[in-house]
Write a protein that holds these residues in place. Structure first.
Motif, PDB file in Angstrom:
ATOM      1  N   VAL A  55      34.711  56.704   8.711  1.00 44.80           N
ATOM      2  CA  VAL A  55      33.257  55.704   9.089  1.00 44.80           C
ATOM      3  C   VAL A  55      32.732  55.015   8.129  1.00 44.80           C
ATOM      4  CG1 VAL A  55      31.105  55.423   9.076  1.00 44.80           C
ATOM      5  CG2 VAL A  55      32.526  57.448  10.002  1.00 44.80           C
ATOM      6  N   ILE A  56      33.586  53.320   8.125  1.00 41.70           N
ATOM      7  CA  ILE A  56      33.022  52.983   7.019  1.00 41.70           C
ATOM      8  C   ILE A  56      32.054  51.728   7.901  1.00 41.70           C
ATOM      9  CG2 ILE A  56      34.441  50.517   6.222  1.00 41.70           C
ATOM     10  CD1 ILE A  56      36.645  52.023   7.245  1.00 41.70           C
ATOM     11  N   GLU A  57      30.860  51.241   6.877  1.00 40.10           N
ATOM     12  CA  GLU A  57      29.783  50.310   7.564  1.00 40.10           C
ATOM     13  C   GLU A  57      30.160  48.571   6.689  1.00 40.10           C
ATOM     14  OE1 GLU A  57      26.540  51.962   5.692  1.00 40.10           O
ATOM     15  OE2 GLU A  57      26.547  53.416   7.583  1.00 40.10           O
ATOM     16  N   VAL A  58      29.710  47.520   7.625  1.00 37.44           N
ATOM     17  CA  VAL A  58      30.712  46.161   6.770  1.00 37.44           C
ATOM     18  C   VAL A  58      28.943  45.331   7.837  1.00 37.44           C
ATOM     19  CG1 VAL A  58      33.250  46.699   6.775  1.00 37.44           C
ATOM     20  CG2 VAL A  58      31.967  45.576   9.014  1.00 37.44           C
ATOM     21  N   GLU A  59      29.187  44.750   6.477  1.00 37.83           N
ATOM     22  CA  GLU A  59      27.721  43.217   6.694  1.00 37.83           C
ATOM     23  C   GLU A  59      28.598  42.368   8.375  1.00 37.83           C
ATOM     24  OE1 GLU A  59      25.564  41.544   4.265  1.00 37.83           O
ATOM     25  OE2 GLU A  59      26.552  43.370   2.674  1.00 37.83           O
ATOM     26  N   ARG A  60      28.225  41.566   9.031  1.00 37.21           N
ATOM     27  CA  ARG A  60      28.645  41.007   9.912  1.00 37.21           C
ATOM     28  C   ARG A  60      28.657  39.491   9.386  1.00 37.21           C
ATOM     29  NH1 ARG A  60      25.039  37.906  13.666  1.00 37.21           N
ATOM     30  NH2 ARG A  60      22.858  38.734  13.055  1.00 37.21           N
ATOM     31  N   GLY A  61      29.682  38.882  10.143  1.00 34.94           N
ATOM     32  CA  GLY A  61      29.599  37.564   9.685  1.00 34.94           C
ATOM     33  C   GLY A  61      30.306  37.590   8.331  1.00 34.94           C
ATOM     34  N   LYS A  62      30.491  38.595   8.078  1.00 35.11           N
ATOM     35  CA  LYS A  62      31.442  38.281   6.979  1.00 35.11           C
ATOM     36  C   LYS A  62      32.766  38.952   6.500  1.00 35.11           C
ATOM     37  CE  LYS A  62      27.834  38.427   3.614  1.00 35.11           C
ATOM     38  NZ  LYS A  62      27.024  39.652   2.545  1.00 35.11           N
ATOM     39  N   PRO A  63      34.309  37.826   6.576  1.00 42.34           N
ATOM     40  CA  PRO A  63      35.050  38.829   6.142  1.00 42.34           C
ATOM     41  C   PRO A  63      35.396  40.470   6.230  1.00 42.34           C
ATOM     42  CG  PRO A  63      35.620  36.931   4.759  1.00 42.34           C
ATOM     43  CD  PRO A  63      33.914  36.981   5.980  1.00 42.34           C
ATOM     44  N   GLN A 104      31.780  39.986  14.203  1.00 41.24           N
ATOM     45  CA  GLN A 104      30.979  38.868  14.502  1.00 41.24           C
ATOM     46  C   GLN A 104      29.221  39.679  15.655  1.00 41.24           C
ATOM     47  OE1 GLN A 104      29.768  36.146  13.712  1.00 41.24           O
ATOM     48  NE2 GLN A 104      32.435  35.719  13.623  1.00 41.24           N
ATOM     49  N   GLN A 105      29.930  40.862  15.643  1.00 38.28           N
ATOM     50  CA  GLN A 105      28.579  41.289  16.632  1.00 38.28           C
ATOM     51  C   GLN A 105      28.242  42.674  15.792  1.00 38.28           C
ATOM     52  OE1 GLN A 105      26.956  40.145  19.174  1.00 38.28           O
ATOM     53  NE2 GLN A 105      28.264  38.471  19.101  1.00 38.28           N
ATOM     54  N   PRO A 106      26.974  43.551  15.871  1.00 34.90           N
ATOM     55  CA  PRO A 106      26.514  44.357  15.141  1.00 34.90           C
ATOM     56  C   PRO A 106      27.356  45.506  16.119  1.00 34.90           C
ATOM     57  CG  PRO A 106      24.580  43.362  15.683  1.00 34.90           C
ATOM     58  CD  PRO A 106      25.642  42.376  16.161  1.00 34.90           C
ATOM     59  N   GLY A 107      27.024  46.493  15.520  1.00 31.97           N
ATOM     60  CA  GLY A 107      27.736  47.994  16.867  1.00 31.97           C
ATOM     61  C   GLY A 107      28.721  49.389  15.931  1.00 31.97           C
ATOM     62  N   ARG A 108      28.761  49.664  16.531  1.00 29.77           N
ATOM     63  CA  ARG A 108      29.566  51.010  16.046  1.00 29.77           C
ATOM     64  C   ARG A 108      31.181  50.532  16.850  1.00 29.77           C
ATOM     65  NH1 ARG A 108      29.050  55.804  13.458  1.00 29.77           N
ATOM     66  NH2 ARG A 108      30.687  56.655  13.709  1.00 29.77           N
ATOM     67  N   PHE A 109      32.525  50.136  16.045  1.00 27.01           N
ATOM     68  CA  PHE A 109      33.234  49.821  16.730  1.00 27.01           C
ATOM     69  C   PHE A 109      34.962  51.637  16.903  1.00 27.01           C
ATOM     70  CE2 PHE A 109      31.114  46.372  16.134  1.00 27.01           C
ATOM     71  CZ  PHE A 109      31.145  45.578  17.831  1.00 27.01           C
ATOM     72  N   ASP A 110      35.186  51.530  17.408  1.00 26.01           N
ATOM     73  CA  ASP A 110      36.093  52.748  16.736  1.00 26.01           C
ATOM     74  C   ASP A 110      37.510  52.375  17.017  1.00 26.01           C
ATOM     75  OD1 ASP A 110      34.024  54.872  17.123  1.00 26.01           O
ATOM     76  OD2 ASP A 110      34.516  55.248  18.934  1.00 26.01           O
ATOM     77  N   PHE A 111      38.055  53.362  15.594  1.00 26.02           N
ATOM     78  CA  PHE A 111      39.805  52.537  15.807  1.00 26.02           C
ATOM     79  C   PHE A 111      40.634  54.677  15.318  1.00 26.02           C
ATOM     80  CE2 PHE A 111      38.239  52.640  11.534  1.00 26.02           C
ATOM     81  CZ  PHE A 111      39.069  53.960  10.733  1.00 26.02           C
ATOM     82  N   THR A 112      42.037  54.162  16.458  1.00 26.07           N
ATOM     83  CA  THR A 112      42.723  55.643  16.160  1.00 26.07           C
ATOM     84  C   THR A 112      43.762  55.184  15.892  1.00 26.07           C
ATOM     85  OG1 THR A 112      43.095  55.177  18.068  1.00 26.07           O
ATOM     86  CG2 THR A 112      41.248  56.379  18.112  1.00 26.07           C
ATOM     87  N   CYS A 113      44.949  56.911  16.040  1.00 27.41           N
ATOM     88  CA  CYS A 113      45.823  56.539  15.868  1.00 27.41           C
ATOM     89  C   CYS A 113      46.444  56.647  17.090  1.00 27.41           C
ATOM     90  CB  CYS A 113      46.590  57.637  15.933  1.00 27.41           C
ATOM     91  SG  CYS A 113      46.463  59.001  16.413  1.00 27.41           S
ATOM     92  N   GLY A 114      48.168  55.724  17.298  1.00 25.68           N
ATOM     93  CA  GLY A 114      48.321  55.469  18.249  1.00 25.68           C
ATOM     94  C   GLY A 114      48.132  56.470  19.866  1.00 25.68           C
ATOM     95  N   GLY A 120      38.979  57.017  13.558  1.00 27.31           N
ATOM     96  CA  GLY A 120      37.250  55.930  12.804  1.00 27.31           C
ATOM     97  C   GLY A 120      36.434  55.774  13.736  1.00 27.31           C
ATOM     98  N   SER A 121      35.967  54.725  13.202  1.00 29.64           N
ATOM     99  CA  SER A 121      34.789  54.094  12.766  1.00 29.64           C
ATOM    100  C   SER A 121      34.634  52.431  11.774  1.00 29.64           C
ATOM    101  CB  SER A 121      33.743  54.359  13.496  1.00 29.64           C
ATOM    102  OG  SER A 121      33.330  55.566  14.434  1.00 29.64           O
ATOM    103  N   LEU A 122      34.167  51.608  12.447  1.00 25.44           N
ATOM    104  CA  LEU A 122      33.314  50.702  12.170  1.00 25.44           C
ATOM    105  C   LEU A 122      32.247  50.183  12.158  1.00 25.44           C
ATOM    106  CD1 LEU A 122      34.596  48.616   9.361  1.00 25.44           C
ATOM    107  CD2 LEU A 122      35.282  46.486  11.197  1.00 25.44           C
ATOM    108  N   VAL A 123      30.960  50.310  11.469  1.00 23.70           N
ATOM    109  CA  VAL A 123      30.174  50.270  11.691  1.00 23.70           C
ATOM    110  C   VAL A 123      29.077  48.697  11.011  1.00 23.70           C
ATOM    111  CG1 VAL A 123      27.460  51.233  11.172  1.00 23.70           C
ATOM    112  CG2 VAL A 123      29.770  52.711  11.515  1.00 23.70           C
ATOM    113  N   VAL A 124      29.560  47.843  11.902  1.00 27.98           N
ATOM    114  CA  VAL A 124      28.949  46.682  11.850  1.00 27.98           C
ATOM    115  C   VAL A 124      27.030  46.760  11.959  1.00 27.98           C
ATOM    116  CG1 VAL A 124      29.766  44.204  11.835  1.00 27.98           C
ATOM    117  CG2 VAL A 124      30.826  45.339  12.526  1.00 27.98           C
TER     118      VAL A 124
END
Length: 125
Positions: A55-63, A104-114, A120-124
């Motif tokens: 689980v990775i937390e990031v700020e929106r609008g930043k690369p 660009q949008q806040p929220g929880r975005f999942d990532f997975t293997c094939g 995992g999740s990217l929390v913006v």
């Protein structure tokens, strides 16, 4: 039902409950991305039987730069999917693969293997 059948049934239910708890209710390792001097939020992620951190937390609008190091040859982890960002990338074994995003949008975005088994999740924010 004799005692052995009851014991096997109870043991099987307990193991099924443990598996459900592990995949859906156990606490996950959360890491906030560290900003580099250039303003890019960077996180190193190890891929070995799962994603660490997952689980990775990031700020929106930043690369954001996610550095996936695949420390195994398991075929399940050879592909990374981030459908919300249109990312489908091969992860070569024992190499680092960089994924660059601009959330660009806040929220929880999942990532997975094939195969969808490693998650995992990217929390913006």
């Amino acid at each position: 039902m004799d005692a052995a059948e009851i014991l096997v049934t109870v043991g099987g239910l307990a193991l099924a409950g443990l598996v459900l708890w592990y995949f859906f209710f156990s606490t996950r390792q959360t890491v906030a991305a560290a900003a580099s001097p250039s303003g890019v939020q960077e996180v190193a992620i190890t891929v070995k039987g799962g994603y660490s951190p997952d689980v990775i937390e990031v700020e929106r609008g930043k690369p954001v730069q996610l550095n996936f190091y695949r420390a195994e040859e398991n075929s399940c982890s050879e592909e990374l999917l981030m459908p919300d960002f249109g990312v489908r990338r091969d992860l070569p074994a024992f190499q680092t693969t960089q994924i660059e995003l601009l959330p660009q949008q806040p929220g929880r975005f999942d990532f997975t293997c094939g195969m969808g088994m490693l998650r995992g999740s990217l929390v913006v924010k």
